[in-house]
Design a protein around this motif. Structure first.
Motif, mmCIF file in Angstrom:
data_model
loop_
_atom_site.group_PDB
_atom_site.id
_atom_site.type_symbol
_atom_site.label_atom_id
_atom_site.label_comp_id
_atom_site.label_asym_id
_atom_site.label_seq_id
_atom_site.Cartn_x
_atom_site.Cartn_y
_atom_site.Cartn_z
ATOM 1 N N LEU A 68 0.822 -1.204 0.000
ATOM 2 C CA LEU A 68 0.000 0.000 0.000
ATOM 3 C C LEU A 68 0.860 1.259 0.000
ATOM 4 O O LEU A 68 0.574 2.233 -0.713
ATOM 5 C CB LEU A 68 -0.927 0.012 1.221
ATOM 6 C CG LEU A 68 -2.123 -0.936 1.193
ATOM 7 C CD1 LEU A 68 -2.791 -0.976 2.561
ATOM 8 C CD2 LEU A 68 -3.121 -0.525 0.119
ATOM 9 N N ALA A 69 1.931 1.241 0.798
ATOM 10 C CA ALA A 69 2.817 2.401 0.872
ATOM 11 C C ALA A 69 3.426 2.701 -0.498
ATOM 12 O O ALA A 69 3.472 3.857 -0.942
ATOM 13 C CB ALA A 69 3.910 2.156 1.908
ATOM 14 N N TRP A 70 3.888 1.644 -1.173
ATOM 15 C CA TRP A 70 4.473 1.854 -2.493
ATOM 16 C C TRP A 70 3.420 2.309 -3.508
ATOM 17 O O TRP A 70 3.713 3.111 -4.407
ATOM 18 C CB TRP A 70 5.145 0.564 -2.969
ATOM 19 C CG TRP A 70 6.514 0.389 -2.393
ATOM 20 C CD1 TRP A 70 6.880 -0.411 -1.367
ATOM 21 C CD2 TRP A 70 7.700 1.071 -2.810
ATOM 22 N NE1 TRP A 70 8.223 -0.285 -1.105
ATOM 23 C CE2 TRP A 70 8.751 0.616 -1.987
ATOM 24 C CE3 TRP A 70 7.972 2.015 -3.801
ATOM 25 C CZ2 TRP A 70 10.055 1.087 -2.119
ATOM 26 C CZ3 TRP A 70 9.282 2.482 -3.935
ATOM 27 C CH2 TRP A 70 10.301 2.018 -3.105
ATOM 28 N N SER A 71 2.191 1.818 -3.368
ATOM 29 C CA SER A 71 1.138 2.221 -4.297
ATOM 30 C C SER A 71 0.849 3.713 -4.190
ATOM 31 O O SER A 71 0.751 4.416 -5.210
ATOM 32 C CB SER A 71 -0.135 1.414 -4.032
ATOM 33 O OG SER A 71 0.046 0.054 -4.374
ATOM 34 N N ILE A 72 0.716 4.207 -2.960
ATOM 35 C CA ILE A 72 0.419 5.636 -2.814
ATOM 36 C C ILE A 72 1.643 6.479 -3.167
ATOM 37 O O ILE A 72 1.511 7.620 -3.618
ATOM 38 C CB ILE A 72 -0.097 5.969 -1.400
ATOM 39 C CG1 ILE A 72 0.946 5.663 -0.324
ATOM 40 C CG2 ILE A 72 -1.390 5.227 -1.108
ATOM 41 C CD1 ILE A 72 0.509 6.087 1.083
ATOM 42 N N TYR A 73 2.836 5.908 -3.007
ATOM 43 C CA TYR A 73 4.063 6.610 -3.402
ATOM 44 C C TYR A 73 4.064 6.853 -4.915
ATOM 45 O O TYR A 73 4.495 7.907 -5.397
ATOM 46 C CB TYR A 73 5.277 5.791 -3.003
ATOM 47 C CG TYR A 73 6.605 6.353 -3.472
ATOM 48 C CD1 TYR A 73 7.167 7.479 -2.876
ATOM 49 C CD2 TYR A 73 7.303 5.748 -4.524
ATOM 50 C CE1 TYR A 73 8.384 7.997 -3.306
ATOM 51 C CE2 TYR A 73 8.519 6.251 -4.959
ATOM 52 C CZ TYR A 73 9.052 7.368 -4.344
ATOM 53 O OH TYR A 73 10.252 7.876 -4.767
ATOM 54 N N HIS A 74 3.560 5.874 -5.663
ATOM 55 C CA HIS A 74 3.509 5.996 -7.120
ATOM 56 C C HIS A 74 2.250 6.721 -7.604
ATOM 57 O O HIS A 74 1.989 6.776 -8.813
ATOM 58 C CB HIS A 74 3.587 4.616 -7.769
ATOM 59 C CG HIS A 74 4.936 3.979 -7.644
ATOM 60 N ND1 HIS A 74 6.073 4.524 -8.197
ATOM 61 C CD2 HIS A 74 5.341 2.849 -6.997
ATOM 62 C CE1 HIS A 74 7.121 3.750 -7.923
ATOM 63 N NE2 HIS A 74 6.698 2.731 -7.200
#
Length: 312
Positions: free
Chosen positions: A243-249
Motif C-alpha cells: 500500500l505504501a508503495w502504491s500511494i508513493y507511485h
C-alpha cells in the motif's frame, strides 16, 4: 594503522586529528596516505559527534572509487560510513550503501552484523536474529569487535521479543568479551541508534566493566545533537508495504483496488490501519513520514544482497 585503532578505541578525537595531520605532512605526493588521513579524520568527527561533517567526508571518499586507499582502510571507512548513517537515523540508506557497495564488501567488514544493526533500528527483531544466526557457528572467525557486536545486537533483539533467558546470555557474553578485550564504546557507535537505557537497567548484575561500557555508549548517544530515533519506521506487513508503495507511485484507492482485486472500501480500511501504525492521519502525512525515513530507497535490493552473500 595500529596507532589509528588504539586512538579510536581510546576515543581520543584530538589524537586522531593530530595523526591525520602528520600523515598529510609525511608524504605530500602519496594519494593513499592522504586517503588514510581523511579516513582518520572521519573517525575523529564521529567521536566528536560531528556527524553531518563525517557523513559528507565519508560519502566523498567512498565515491572516489576503489583505486584510492588500501582495502583495509576502505573497509574501515565503509564500517564508519554505515555507523554514521545509523547515528543520523538512516538505517535504510545504510542498507542501500552496503547492498550497492562496489567493489563487494571487503572481508574485514562483517556484513551480517552491519545489516543486523540497521534492522534492529528499524524494529525488525526477527530479521536481526535470522541474519546473525549463521555467525554463531563461526564466531571464532570474526574479529573481536564483530563478535561482540553480534552478541549485543542479538541480545537486544531477543530482549525486545521477550526471550529474556537467551537475551541475558547473549548480552552478558558480548559485554564480558568487550570488557576482557578492553574495547571501548567507540567500537559499537552503530548501536547508539538503539535506546539501551532499558537494557542497562535490566542487566544491572553483569560485570562492572560491562555496565560501564553500556553506560558510556548511552552517554555518547545522548551527546549527539540529534540522537537517532530507536524505531525509525514501524515494521510493516507485506500488505502495508504494498500500500505504501502504491500511494508513493500516485495510485488512487480505485487504482489499488483494481490492481489487488479488492473493493475500494477494503483499501480504505487497510490504509486507515497503515496510517494508525505510522501515527499519521492522511496519505500526504504518510508519504512525508516514510520519505523522511528513506523508506522508498529502491536501491535496497534484497535479491542483490542475497546473491552477494552467496558469492562471498
Amino acid at each position: 594503522m595500529a596507532r589509528f585503532l588504539v586512538l579510536a578505541n581510546d576515543q581520543d578525537a584530538d589524537g586522531l586529528l593530530r595523526t591525520a595531520a602528520n600523515l598529510r605532512q609525511s608524504d605530500g605526493s602519496d594519494d593513499c596516505v592522504h586517503y588514510a588521513a581523511d579516513v582518520v579524520t572521519v573517525q575523529a568527527q564521529v567521536l566528536s559527534g560531528d556527524i553531518d561533517e563525517a557523513v559528507c567526508l565519508a560519502s566523498d571518499l567512498l565515491a572516489s572509487g576503489s583505486s584510492r586507499g588500501h582495502w583495509t582502510v576502505r573497509a574501515i571507512l565503509l564500517s564508519l560510513h554505515f555507523d554514521i548513517l545509523l547515528l543520523r537515523g538512516e538505517p535504510r540508506r545504510a542498507l542501500a550503501v552496503l547492498s550497492a557497495c562496489d567493489p563487494p564488501v571487503p572481508p574485514l567488514v562483517c556484513v551480517e552484523v552491519h545489516r543486523a544493526m540497521a534492522l534492529q533500528m528499524m524494529g525488525d527483531y526477527r530479521s536481526v536474529l535470522r541474519v546473525t544466526q549463521p555467525c554463531l557457528g563461526r564466531i571464532a572467525e570474526h574479529g573481536l569487535r564483530a563478535a561482540v557486536a553480534i552478541m549485543l545486537v542479538r541480545g537486544v533483539a531477543q530482549h525486545r521479543l521477550g526471550e529474556n533467558v537467551r537475551a541475558r546470555r547473549s548480552l552478558t557474553d558480548g559485554l564480558r568479551m568487550a570488557a576482557r578485550g578492553s574495547l571501548s564504546s567507540a567500537a559499537f557507535v552503530g548501536l547508539a541508534g538503539v535506546d539501551l537505557s532499558e537494557v542497562v537497567r535490566w542487566l544491572g548484575d553483569v560485570t562492572p566493566e560491562a555496565t560501564v561500557l553500556l553506560s558510556q555508549l548511552e552517554r555518547y548517544r545522548r551527546s549527539l545533537s540529534n540522537p537517532p530515533l530507536p524505531f525509525v519506521v514501524p515494521v510493516l506487513t507485506s500488505r502495508e508495504e504494498s500500500l505504501a508503495w502504491s500511494i508513493y507511485h500516485g495510485a488512487s484507492n480505485k487504482d489499488i483496488a483494481e490492481k489487488d482485486g479488492v473493493s475500494v472500501n477494503t483499501v480504505k480500511v487497510q490504509l486507515s490501519t497503515l496510517y494508525r501504525k505510522l501515527g499519521v492521519a492522511s496519505r500526504e502525512q504518510a508519504l512525508a513520514f516514510l520519505d523522511e525515513r528513506d523508506f522508498f530507497m529502491s536501491s535496497v535490493n534484497e535479491q542483490l544482497f542475497c546473491e552477494r552473500l552467496k558469492r562471498e
